[in-house]
Design a protein around this motif. Structure first.
Motif, short mmCIF file in Angstrom:
data_model
loop_
_atom_site.label_atom_id
_atom_site.label_comp_id
_atom_site.label_asym_id
_atom_site.label_seq_id
_atom_site.Cartn_x
_atom_site.Cartn_y
_atom_site.Cartn_z
N VAL A 18 0.84 -1.20 0.00
CA VAL A 18 0.00 0.00 0.00
C VAL A 18 0.88 1.25 0.00
N GLN A 19 1.94 1.24 0.79
CA GLN A 19 2.84 2.38 0.85
C GLN A 19 3.53 2.61 -0.49
N GLN A 21 2.37 1.77 -3.44
CA GLN A 21 1.36 2.28 -4.37
C GLN A 21 1.08 3.75 -4.12
N ALA A 22 1.00 4.14 -2.85
CA ALA A 22 0.76 5.54 -2.51
C ALA A 22 1.94 6.41 -2.97
N SER A 23 3.15 5.93 -2.79
CA SER A 23 4.33 6.67 -3.22
C SER A 23 4.33 6.85 -4.73
N LEU A 25 1.69 6.92 -6.69
CA LEU A 25 0.65 7.89 -7.04
C LEU A 25 1.10 9.33 -6.78
N VAL A 26 1.80 9.54 -5.68
CA VAL A 26 2.31 10.88 -5.37
C VAL A 26 3.35 11.29 -6.41
#
Length: 66
Positions: A18-19, A21-23, A25-26
């Motif tokens: 999840v981390q 994927q979030a990175s 996206l950012v």
């Protein structure tokens, strides 16, 4: 193997995914913003001056006095 250790490992793996994927996206959002700003900068540049035509009379000859 201990069930709690397996669950903890799976949970940590899920959190890391999840981390990541979030990175990603950012990062993509930051790149989109940079692309938008670069496009605005290109649009703000003044148009280059038009080059004179090669057959123009001004500057086509040099007067030499001997």
């Amino acid at each position: 193997m201990n069930v709690a250790a397996i669950a903890a490992t799976a949970s940590a793996n899920s959190a890391a995914t999840v981390q990541a994927q979030a990175s990603l996206l950012v990062l993509r959002k930051a790149m989109d913003v940079q692309q938008s700003h670069a496009a605005q900068l290109f649009q703000a540049l003044p148009q280059p001056a038009v080059a004179p035509t090669p057959g123009a009379t001004v500057g086509g000859s040099i007067d030499i006095f001997v």
